[in-house]
Design a protein around this motif. Structure first.
Motif, PDB file in Angstrom:
ATOM      1  N   UNK A 262     -20.119  -1.146  26.509  1.00 33.57           N
ATOM      2  CA  UNK A 262     -20.976  -0.237  27.274  1.00 33.57           C
ATOM      3  C   UNK A 262     -21.855   0.579  26.333  1.00 33.57           C
ATOM      4  N   UNK A 263     -21.254   1.112  25.288  1.00 32.21           N
ATOM      5  CA  UNK A 263     -22.006   1.910  24.319  1.00 32.21           C
ATOM      6  C   UNK A 263     -23.082   1.050  23.657  1.00 32.21           C
ATOM      7  N   UNK A 264     -22.715  -0.174  23.268  1.00 32.78           N
ATOM      8  CA  UNK A 264     -23.683  -1.076  22.628  1.00 32.78           C
ATOM      9  C   UNK A 264     -24.799  -1.472  23.585  1.00 32.78           C
ATOM     10  N   UNK A 265     -24.456  -1.727  24.849  1.00 34.64           N
ATOM     11  CA  UNK A 265     -25.467  -2.127  25.832  1.00 34.64           C
ATOM     12  C   UNK A 265     -26.452  -0.994  26.090  1.00 34.64           C
ATOM     13  N   UNK A 266     -25.952   0.237  26.202  1.00 29.64           N
ATOM     14  CA  UNK A 266     -26.841   1.381  26.410  1.00 29.64           C
ATOM     15  C   UNK A 266     -27.723   1.627  25.184  1.00 29.64           C
ATOM     16  N   UNK A 267     -27.148   1.506  23.999  1.00 30.16           N
ATOM     17  CA  UNK A 267     -27.939   1.665  22.775  1.00 30.16           C
ATOM     18  C   UNK A 267     -29.009   0.585  22.673  1.00 30.16           C
TER      19      UNK A 267
ATOM     20  N   UNK B  16     -15.012  -5.587  33.823  1.00 32.75           N
ATOM     21  CA  UNK B  16     -16.277  -4.971  34.216  1.00 32.75           C
ATOM     22  C   UNK B  16     -16.268  -4.818  35.734  1.00 32.75           C
ATOM     23  N   UNK B  17     -16.557  -3.611  36.234  1.00 32.64           N
ATOM     24  CA  UNK B  17     -16.451  -3.372  37.677  1.00 32.64           C
ATOM     25  C   UNK B  17     -17.624  -3.986  38.446  1.00 32.64           C
ATOM     26  N   UNK B  18     -17.444  -4.189  39.742  1.00 37.64           N
ATOM     27  CA  UNK B  18     -18.571  -4.645  40.561  1.00 37.64           C
ATOM     28  C   UNK B  18     -19.569  -3.502  40.755  1.00 37.64           C
ATOM     29  N   UNK B  19     -20.750  -3.836  41.178  1.00 36.68           N
ATOM     30  CA  UNK B  19     -21.831  -2.870  41.348  1.00 36.68           C
ATOM     31  C   UNK B  19     -21.432  -1.719  42.277  1.00 36.68           C
TER      32      UNK B  19
ATOM     33  N   UNK C 214     -28.737  -4.970  36.384  1.00 39.00           N
ATOM     34  CA  UNK C 214     -29.148  -5.580  35.113  1.00 39.00           C
ATOM     35  C   UNK C 214     -28.257  -5.078  33.969  1.00 39.00           C
ATOM     36  N   UNK C 215     -27.924  -3.785  33.983  1.00 41.44           N
ATOM     37  CA  UNK C 215     -27.046  -3.253  32.945  1.00 41.44           C
ATOM     38  C   UNK C 215     -25.648  -3.869  33.049  1.00 41.44           C
ATOM     39  N   UNK C 216     -25.145  -4.056  34.272  1.00 39.43           N
ATOM     40  CA  UNK C 216     -23.832  -4.684  34.437  1.00 39.43           C
ATOM     41  C   UNK C 216     -23.843  -6.133  33.941  1.00 39.43           C
ATOM     42  N   UNK C 217     -24.938  -6.865  34.186  1.00 40.83           N
ATOM     43  CA  UNK C 217     -25.032  -8.234  33.663  1.00 40.83           C
ATOM     44  C   UNK C 217     -25.032  -8.222  32.140  1.00 40.83           C
ATOM     45  N   UNK C 218     -25.782  -7.281  31.554  1.00 45.01           N
ATOM     46  CA  UNK C 218     -25.812  -7.150  30.089  1.00 45.01           C
ATOM     47  C   UNK C 218     -24.413  -6.800  29.575  1.00 45.01           C
ATOM     48  N   UNK C 219     -23.750  -5.897  30.268  1.00 42.83           N
ATOM     49  CA  UNK C 219     -22.406  -5.458  29.881  1.00 42.83           C
ATOM     50  C   UNK C 219     -21.411  -6.614  29.972  1.00 42.83           C
ATOM     51  N   UNK C 220     -21.480  -7.389  31.054  1.00 41.19           N
ATOM     52  CA  UNK C 220     -20.585  -8.537  31.197  1.00 41.19           C
ATOM     53  C   UNK C 220     -20.799  -9.548  30.063  1.00 41.19           C
ATOM     54  N   UNK C 221     -22.058  -9.813  29.737  1.00 41.60           N
ATOM     55  CA  UNK C 221     -22.361 -10.779  28.674  1.00 41.60           C
ATOM     56  C   UNK C 221     -21.858 -10.275  27.320  1.00 41.60           C
TER      57      UNK C 221
END
Length: 164
Positions: free
Chosen positions: A50-55, A81-84, A111-118
Motif C-alpha cells: 500500500x505504501x509503495x503503491x501510494x508513493x 486485499x479487500x474488495x472495493x 485503480x489503486x486496489x488493482x495496483x495494490x493487488x498486483x
C-alpha cells in the motif's frame, strides 16, 4: 545450485550430506515443511505494498487527511486485499468518500486496489509463494487475471501460465 527438500526418511538426508550435498532441508512431515515455509515467508500483509503503491502515484500515506489515512492504515494490516466496498464502508456517504479521495489521490479507488493487488502478488511471489497462492491471496480470481494485471501495470512479459 538447487535446494533439495526431503520429507520423510532422515536416512536419505544423512546419505546426501555425506555425499557432499550442503543444500538439503529435511522434514519429518508435510506439516513440518509448511510451518518452516510460513516462517520463511515473512510479512504477508499488504501494508508495504500500500505504501509503495501510494508513493508510486505521488501520494505518500502521511500526506492524506487523517480519516482516510487511518482507514487505509487499518486495512493495511490485513493479509488479503479487500474488495472495493470495504473502502467506502466507514464514510457517512459514498459521495463524501469519493470527494475526499478525489481531492487527495489521483487514481480512482478501484485503480489503486488493482495496483495494490498486483504489487502484493508480485511481492508474494518474490517471497516464494506459488503463482496460484499469490493470485488467491492478492484477490485475483485466477492466475491468468493476475498475469494480465501485472502486464498492464508493470509491463512484464506475458508468459503462458503453467500453474493452475
Amino acid at each position: 545450485m538447487r535446494n533439495i527438500i526431503i520429507i520423510g526418511a532422515p536416512e536419505l538426508a544423512r546419505q546426501l550430506v555425506r555425499a557432499g550435498k550442503d543444500n538439503i532441508a529435511a522434514f519429518a512431515s508435510l506439516s513440518e515443511l509448511d510451518r518452516w515455509r510460513e516462517a520463511q515467508l515473512g510479512d504477508g500483509t499488504f501494508g508495504p505494498d500500500l505504501i509503495a503503491a501510494l508513493d508510486e502515484i505521488g501520494c505518500p500515506l502521511a500526506t492524506l487527511p487523517r480519516r482516510l489515512r487511518c482507514q487505509l492504515e487499518a486495512l493495511a494490516s490485513q493479509t488479503e486485499v479487500p474488495p472495493m466496498s470495504v473502502l467506502a464502508r466507514e464514510w457517512p456517504s459514498r459521495r463524501s468518500f469519493y470527494r475526499v479521495w478525489g481531492e487527495c489521490i489521483s487514481e480512482t479507488p478501484s485503480a489503486l486496489l488493482r495496483r495494490l493487488r498486483a504489487r502484493h502478488a508480485q511481492r508474494l511471489m518474490g517471497m516464494g509463494r506459488s503463482k496460484k497462492e499469490a493470485a488467491y491471496l492478492a484477490g485475483f480470481s485466477s492466475v491468468d487475471q493476475m498475469r494480465l494485471h501485472l502486464h498492464r501495470l508493470f509491463h512484464t512479459p506475458l508468459t503462458p501460465s503453467r500453474t493452475r
